[in-house]
Design an enzyme around this catalytic site. Sequence first.
Site, short mmCIF file in Angstrom:
data_model
loop_
_atom_site.label_atom_id
_atom_site.label_comp_id
_atom_site.label_asym_id
_atom_site.label_seq_id
_atom_site.Cartn_x
_atom_site.Cartn_y
_atom_site.Cartn_z
N ASP A 119 1.03 -5.23 -10.89
CA ASP A 119 0.32 -5.39 -9.62
C ASP A 119 -0.78 -4.34 -9.49
O ASP A 119 -0.71 -3.27 -10.11
CB ASP A 119 1.26 -5.15 -8.43
N1 URA Z 1 7.61 -5.67 -10.46
C1 URA Z 1 6.77 -5.58 -9.41
O1 URA Z 1 7.17 -5.78 -8.27
N2 URA Z 1 5.49 -5.28 -9.66
C2 URA Z 1 5.00 -5.02 -10.88
O2 URA Z 1 3.81 -4.73 -11.03
C3 URA Z 1 5.89 -5.10 -11.97
C4 URA Z 1 7.19 -5.44 -11.73
#
Ligand code: URA
Length: 258
Positions: A119
């Site tokens: 993310d």
């Molecule tokens: N889980 C999440 O919530 N975000 C990420 O970027 C990776 C794993």
Amino acid sequence: MPPGQPGRPQAPGTRPLKTLERVISKSGLGSRTEARSWIHAGRVRVNGRVTENPDQWVDLVLDVVLFDDRPLAKREHVYVLLYKPTGYITTYKDPEGRPTVYDLLADVDTFVAPVGRLDLDTSGLLLLTNDTQLTERITNPDSHVPKTYLVKASMRLSDEQLQQLRDGVLLSDGPTRPAEVTRVRDSGKYTHLEITLTEGRYRQVRRMIEALGAVALKLVRLRIGSLRIGALPIGHWRPLTAREVSQLRGETAAPPQR
Ligand code: URA
């Protein structure tokens, strides 16, 4: 017979055929979208003739493909480990103009694609490669490759709540698989924990923490299988060593056929 190969005898199954678009993008020069635009722009020749159709079939053994009048380099696999900072998105281009991880990889001269995403607000280990087979093996949910994250939760979590994460919590897309969870420390109002998942659903760690009534204030990916960030400074990248690549291959043996 594939279009664009008039008169050539074709023994089915004996020749590796690919579309021109795929041949160009797989050569490591750029993405499939870029390959299409270069082909449309007349920069590609097949057997001496400019070919503007990206969907033309190309025989990888017999046909000679030139890009800007130069033969395509024999493609080597490239594996890059990036310590992604927060604030960078894991796509090639962002319509909103935000920084992308490719801004940090300007000096990587081969097009590499991310193996799964992180993310915008997650930092940590991002693997990028042009080895589509390894990518598929790591991202295939059946291969159960463990991914480890460090999380700072917005409140102190009880032992029972950590156990819930281990056992699996119910998310909108179904229950989560059993996970390994370790309390790293509690500081002030917060719990820091390490969680290892063998699946990679959309914002999975954040949603698991939310299922406990908390928020992930900080999320850092530390490991994919045996691969670690180590001492790499944030925002930097390094190539994987041959040993790291072969270890990853070993850990991601093709899932059993069902
Ligand atoms: N889980 C999440 O919530 N975000 C990420 O970027 C990776 C794993």
